[in-house]
Design a protein around this motif. Structure first.
Motif, PDB file in Angstrom:
ATOM      1  N   MET A   1      33.784  26.115  47.198  1.00 55.50           N
ATOM      2  CA  MET A   1      32.374  25.915  47.313  1.00 55.50           C
ATOM      3  C   MET A   1      31.654  24.648  47.055  1.00 55.50           C
ATOM      4  O   MET A   1      32.287  23.826  46.421  1.00 55.50           O
ATOM      5  N   ILE A   2      30.538  24.436  47.647  1.00 57.80           N
ATOM      6  CA  ILE A   2      30.028  22.920  47.207  1.00 57.80           C
ATOM      7  C   ILE A   2      28.971  22.966  46.043  1.00 57.80           C
ATOM      8  O   ILE A   2      28.077  23.926  45.746  1.00 57.80           O
ATOM      9  N   VAL A   3      28.982  22.000  45.237  1.00 59.78           N
ATOM     10  CA  VAL A   3      28.141  21.832  44.248  1.00 59.78           C
ATOM     11  C   VAL A   3      27.339  20.527  44.044  1.00 59.78           C
ATOM     12  O   VAL A   3      27.802  19.465  44.500  1.00 59.78           O
ATOM     13  N   GLY A   4      26.094  20.960  44.453  1.00 58.80           N
ATOM     14  CA  GLY A   4      25.036  19.720  44.483  1.00 58.80           C
ATOM     15  C   GLY A   4      23.976  19.694  43.276  1.00 58.80           C
ATOM     16  O   GLY A   4      24.039  20.764  42.458  1.00 58.80           O
ATOM     17  N   LEU A   5      23.673  18.489  42.890  1.00 60.29           N
ATOM     18  CA  LEU A   5      22.831  18.316  42.029  1.00 60.29           C
ATOM     19  C   LEU A   5      21.413  17.579  42.229  1.00 60.29           C
ATOM     20  O   LEU A   5      21.278  16.507  43.086  1.00 60.29           O
ATOM     21  N   GLU A   6      20.319  17.909  41.560  1.00 60.82           N
ATOM     22  CA  GLU A   6      18.957  17.348  41.890  1.00 60.82           C
ATOM     23  C   GLU A   6      18.567  16.312  40.790  1.00 60.82           C
ATOM     24  O   GLU A   6      18.618  16.513  39.819  1.00 60.82           O
ATOM     25  N   ILE A   7      18.310  15.127  41.372  1.00 63.43           N
ATOM     26  CA  ILE A   7      17.984  14.253  40.292  1.00 63.43           C
ATOM     27  C   ILE A   7      16.265  13.996  40.615  1.00 63.43           C
ATOM     28  O   ILE A   7      15.828  13.694  41.716  1.00 63.43           O
ATOM     29  N   ASP A   8      15.626  14.413  39.540  1.00 67.85           N
ATOM     30  CA  ASP A   8      14.130  14.120  39.810  1.00 67.85           C
ATOM     31  C   ASP A   8      13.361  13.492  38.277  1.00 67.85           C
ATOM     32  O   ASP A   8      13.350  14.416  37.417  1.00 67.85           O
ATOM     33  N   GLY A   9      13.207  12.113  38.222  1.00 68.51           N
ATOM     34  CA  GLY A   9      12.678  12.056  36.991  1.00 68.51           C
ATOM     35  C   GLY A   9      13.624  12.264  35.745  1.00 68.51           C
ATOM     36  O   GLY A   9      14.876  11.654  35.927  1.00 68.51           O
ATOM     37  N   ALA A  10      13.246  12.570  34.673  1.00 69.34           N
ATOM     38  CA  ALA A  10      14.321  13.071  33.548  1.00 69.34           C
ATOM     39  C   ALA A  10      14.952  14.408  33.606  1.00 69.34           C
ATOM     40  O   ALA A  10      15.624  14.822  32.957  1.00 69.34           O
ATOM     41  N   GLY A  11      14.414  15.208  34.979  1.00 68.85           N
ATOM     42  CA  GLY A  11      14.833  16.567  35.065  1.00 68.85           C
ATOM     43  C   GLY A  11      13.825  17.490  35.559  1.00 68.85           C
ATOM     44  O   GLY A  11      12.636  16.925  35.665  1.00 68.85           O
ATOM     45  N   ALA A  12      13.943  18.622  35.836  1.00 72.84           N
ATOM     46  CA  ALA A  12      12.988  19.540  36.371  1.00 72.84           C
ATOM     47  C   ALA A  12      12.101  19.721  35.367  1.00 72.84           C
ATOM     48  O   ALA A  12      10.946  20.202  35.774  1.00 72.84           O
ATOM     49  N   ASP A  13      12.407  19.949  34.223  1.00 73.85           N
ATOM     50  CA  ASP A  13      11.524  20.291  33.211  1.00 73.85           C
ATOM     51  C   ASP A  13      10.303  19.230  32.983  1.00 73.85           C
ATOM     52  O   ASP A  13      10.889  18.031  32.689  1.00 73.85           O
ATOM     53  N   PRO A  14       8.951  19.491  33.016  1.00 77.75           N
ATOM     54  CA  PRO A  14       8.194  18.542  32.950  1.00 77.75           C
ATOM     55  C   PRO A  14       8.229  17.749  31.570  1.00 77.75           C
ATOM     56  O   PRO A  14       7.699  16.501  31.440  1.00 77.75           O
ATOM     57  N   ALA A  15       8.795  18.512  30.606  1.00 77.06           N
ATOM     58  CA  ALA A  15       8.710  18.060  29.293  1.00 77.06           C
ATOM     59  C   ALA A  15      10.333  17.232  28.857  1.00 77.06           C
ATOM     60  O   ALA A  15      10.203  16.688  28.078  1.00 77.06           O
ATOM     61  N   ALA A  16      11.065  17.153  30.061  1.00 83.57           N
ATOM     62  CA  ALA A  16      12.269  16.697  29.570  1.00 83.57           C
ATOM     63  C   ALA A  16      12.369  14.869  29.103  1.00 83.57           C
ATOM     64  O   ALA A  16      13.144  15.023  28.290  1.00 83.57           O
ATOM     65  N   TRP A  17      11.258  14.573  29.688  1.00 89.70           N
ATOM     66  CA  TRP A  17      11.442  12.866  29.185  1.00 89.70           C
ATOM     67  C   TRP A  17      10.942  12.848  27.644  1.00 89.70           C
ATOM     68  O   TRP A  17      11.268  11.730  27.096  1.00 89.70           O
ATOM     69  N   ARG A  18      10.494  13.848  26.932  1.00 92.73           N
ATOM     70  CA  ARG A  18      10.262  13.885  25.656  1.00 92.73           C
ATOM     71  C   ARG A  18      11.201  13.952  24.606  1.00 92.73           C
ATOM     72  O   ARG A  18      11.242  13.710  23.555  1.00 92.73           O
TER      73      ARG A  18
END
Lengths: 415, 438
Positions: A1-18
């Motif tokens: 199977m194929i595994v992909g990963l999304e990069i978006d800011g610090a992560g999909a959680d809006p609070a991840a950057w904190r």
């Protein structure tokens, strides 16, 4: 199977950057993305996607309200990685198709054949207003246009044959211009003369991915090499519907540009083929996230227009040696394995694979916290189960996805 | 005080400067070539690395021109990748203001600026013609007379977007959860070409905003540069022409409230270095012969004559016909507004020296700017800068990717000895290298 990963800011959680583990400045320098991609690559993840939209992220005080251009970020990541596929989201509603295809071809050149793109549209008033050239466009129309952009991109990638650069000192010719081709593409909203400014990319066609989040996007997905399906209660039905859609599409002729039908007659705008095809529909929840895909006989408007130049051949003709019948289908799912653990995720993956998906597209809540867990715990578990292969796989992204290298549609053409 | 020299490296491309047939000539496409040339430039502590842009393949007599390098990767994407493999070198992208929208330009350039730590530059060019436009949605929608109107407006708006965040808008307070000041990046603008509004999603980079480069040479182009550019990439590499251009452009700055130092004038030049002056002259002649093959001589003569000259032998005499003004024999390259005096001069020189057509082209067109021993070249480069024929140069090598090796290894050490060029970078941003304020 194929595994992909999304990069978006610090992560999909809006609070991840904190989180204390995050240096928020590293979102802007690209360092966070580079580290996530390198961790993922070392663990054997096949590809990363880079989230983007034309307009800026929403101006919400507690959230990451900045975003690098995905293409530029993917290019920054390319030399810092060696094997992982790189797919920036690129919107096509307001951007010149000629620029889009040249950029994706360039990403393929600089990454040694690891490029793709997540083709996306801009439907918001905000997106229309930052460019100011067009009114907001209804979603079905944006996707219809996007399919023309996908089509012309592939033609432009083919507008240089692989061996067009001859560097023949004896005759003084750098290129053999018989192997360069005008595409003379005309769609209802744009036209492109060609050839591309960029020689044919290493993969022939970099991988075109579509994220299915509306019925119109689902229609467009029939043109894609890679489909990102929303996580839902009923993935099996989604896959079945998508594959049926794809088979109908392949049998009836190719997609938006019309496609040449099996009998060799040219269709216009795709309408005559698609009208008879059994199609599928998507319903969306209140937040706009697609939640289910079901068989549906009502086909979205295909926008039959006169004067549209159809493609010269369909995918079956253009793809030589392809080892799959349809697009690679990944379930796109938000994950927080550092909180939820990996057991549930492993079980879900096994279910999805049993249902017929080709893999998963993981959207980690936090790049800094979840990617290490994906790399160190999830991937080894999936490897033990025999679901993923060795981490060292190299080669082109198409090769990794089991997609053949497309034959050039202009090969031997006099145009 | 001794002026400090500014230097840039141009990755050579689609014209007959590039001798692709030389055995030492590498790929014009592979990232390795770009990387190698950029690494050489950075080893030489150059200010920046410069990429041109292509929007349509050139044609001659309705067919794609096949004698020079054809095609290239897209600039901003290549430069974003080079940001990963260099640390100080400025990264300059040529991007057209006619076939791009200001918002997209601002976003892509700001991204390059962020991922490079403040090393981005935008070379603003203004192609407007319908030939190029055939690859774009709006085609040839712009009159030639409007191209700088749109370029001015485009540049003004791009700067407005870059400046739409103020110094303390990016808060990044993890404890309180404040990422940015609410409303940061808001913009609105309405003019003849653009009516836009919204929010710009990138704060200023470490150098504030990307450096602006301009390459036009017309009166309008000079005024455009004086009003808003940080660097002019000019064509006036010879001493006298350089001084005249320099004086003209710098004299235009005061009315915009700008100082002489705020705009660097950097002509594009070629350099041939060898052990002795005599050897360098011989090497330069050899390179010219490679750059102007018989078929290339005919194409260059067709550009001047505005006629199909394929019936002529390049090793024979010059065409007897008069030139045609405004013909479309060549497309996608700059022609001649008034070819008659140039043709007359070519004829006079050919007759006086017994030159063939090809020999005439070789001798009359674009000779190498600096030719000589390392000392000769270093002294000439320095004289041009100290005596205000330039503030520095954009070097255009004839080979990829090794074409700057001689200059960096043999001339740069002399410039450093003279105390007119840096031995190491004193700052990290392109504005630092150019001595421009943030």
């Amino acid at each position: 199977m194929i595994v992909g990963l999304e990069i978006d800011g610090a992560g999909a959680d809006p609070a991840a950057w904190r989180g204390a583990e995050v240096d928020p400045r590293a979102i802007l320098t690209g360092a966070l993305a580079v580290r996530a991609a390198q961790r993922a690559e070392a663990a054997g993840v096949d590809l990363v996607t880079f989230a983007d939209a034309l307009e800026a992220p929403e101006d919400v005080p507690e959230q990451v309200s900045v975003r690098l251009d995905a293409l530029g970020l993917a290019a920054r990541v390319a030399p810092a990685t060696e094997r992982i596929g790189l797919l920036p989201a690129i919107t096509v509603t307001h951007t010149e198709p000629f620029h889009v295809q040249a950029s994706v071809a360039t990403l393929d050149h600089i990454s040694g054949g690891r490029a793709g793109w997540v083709a996306d549209v801009s439907t918001s008033a905000a997106a229309a207003e930052v460019v100011g050239r067009r009114q907001p466009v209804p979603v079905a129309e944006t996707w219809r246009e996007a399919r023309y952009v996908v089509d012309v991109s592939r033609r432009l990638w083919d507008s240089w044959e692989d061996d067009a650069i001859v560097r023949d000192a004896a005759t003084g010719r750098y290129v053999d211009r018989e192997r360069l081709h005008y595409v003379d593409f005309v769609s209802p909203t744009f036209s492109v003369k060609g050839p591309s400014i960029v020689p044919r990319p290493p993969q022939g066609h970099p991988v075109t991915a579509i994220r299915v989040n509306t019925p119109a996007a689902l229609e467009a997905a029939r043109d894609a090499d890679l489909v990102l399906l929303p996580d839902s209660e009923d993935v099996a039905a989604q896959i079945q519907a998508l594959r049926a859609n794809q088979r109908q599409s392949a049998a009836g002729g190719r997609s938006v540009g019309g496609g040449q039908s099996a009998g060799g007659g040219r269709s216009v705008g795709g309408g005559q083929n698609v009208g008879s095809a059994r199609s599928v529909g998507v319903t969306a929840d209140a937040a706009g996230r697609a939640v289910s895909v079901t068989p549906d006989s009502a086909s979205p408007d295909q926008g039959s227009r006169p004067g549209v130049r159809p493609p010269e051949s369909d995918t079956a003709d253009r793809v030589a040696g392809v080892s799959r019948s349809g697009p690679v289908v990944l379930v796109s799912v938000g994950v927080r394995p550092h909180v939820d653990g990996v057991d549930g995720l492993v079980a879900a993956v096994e279910e999805w694979v049993a249902a017929g998906v080709d893999g998963v597209h993981l959207r980690p809540g936090s790049l800094e916290l979840d990617v290490p867990v994906i790399a160190d715990e999830l991937l080894p578990r999936l490897r033990e189960l025999g679901l993923v292969g060795a981490a060292e796989r190299g080669g082109s992204l198409r090769g990794r996805l089991g997609l053949g290298r497309p034959r050039n549609t202009f090969s031997g053409s006099a145009r | 005080m001794t002026k400090q020299i500014h230097l840039a490296a141009h990755f050579p491309g689609v014209n007959n400067t590039t001798v692709w047939s030389d055995p030492a000539s590498g790929s014009q496409i592979d990232f390795a070539s770009f990387r190698k040339l950029a690494e050489t430039a950075e080893r030489g502590t150059f200010d920046f690395f410069f990429l041109a842009e292509g929007l349509r393949l050139r044609e001659v007599k309705g067919r794609i021109h096949d004698l020079d390098v054809v095609g290239r990767p897209e600039s901003l994407t290549v430069l974003s990748a080079l940001a990963a493999v260099t640390t100080h070198l400025g990264l300059a992208a040529t991007v057209n203001s006619t076939f791009n929208e200001p918002y997209e330009l601002a976003k892509r350039l700001a991204t390059l600026d962020h991922v490079s730590g403040g090393r981005a530059a935008w070379n603003v060019v203004t192609s407007w013609d319908a030939f190029t436009g055939e690859n774009f949605r709006r085609g040839g929608y712009l009159d030639k007379s409007d191209r700088y109107v749109r370029a001015q407006e485009s540049l003004r708006i791009v700067r407005k977007l870059w400046d739409s965040w103020t110094g303390d808008d990016l808060v990044l307070d993890q404890a309180s959860g404040s990422f940015a000041r609410e409303g940061a990046g808001a913009f609105a603008d309405a003019g003849p070409h653009f009516d836009i509004r919204g929010r710009f999603g990138l704060p200023p980079s470490p150098q504030g905003r990307p450096v602006i480069i301009q390459a036009g040479d017309s009166d309008e182009g000079r005024e455009f540069a004086a009003a808003g550019a940080d660097v002019i990439f000019s064509r006036h590499g010879t001493f006298a022409a350089g001084q005249t251009f320099y004086k003209d452009v710098k004299s235009r700055l005061a009315k915009y409230g700008r100082s002489d130092e705020s705009l660097k004038i950097m002509p594009a030049v070629t350099v041939v270095v060898a052990d002795t002056d005599a050897e360098a002259i011989e090497k330069a002649a050899y390179i010219r012969e490679q750059q102007v093959s018989g078929p290339t001589a005919l194409v260059l003569a067709e550009l001047l004559w505005g006629r199909d000259l394929s019936a002529y032998d390049p090793d024979g005499p010059l065409p007897a016909e008069d030139p045609v003004v405004g013909s479309s024999v060549t497309q996608g390259r700059v022609g001649y507004n008034d070819p008659f005096p140039i043709v007359a001069e070519w004829r006079a020189q050919a007759e006086a020296n017994g030159w063939s057509l090809r020999q005439t082209v070789i001798n009359q067109q674009n000779r190498q700017t600096f030719v000589g021993s390392p000392t000769t070249v270093a002294e000439a480069v320095n004289r041009h800068v100290q005596e205000n024929a330039a503030d520095g140069f954009v070097l255009v090598p004839h080979l990829t990717p090794g074409g700057l090796d001689d200059f960096v290894d043999r001339v740069i050490p002399l410039l450093r000895e003279y105390g007119v060029f840096r031995s190491e970078y004193s700052g990290t941003t392109l504005r630092d290298h150019l001595g421009l304020s943030r």
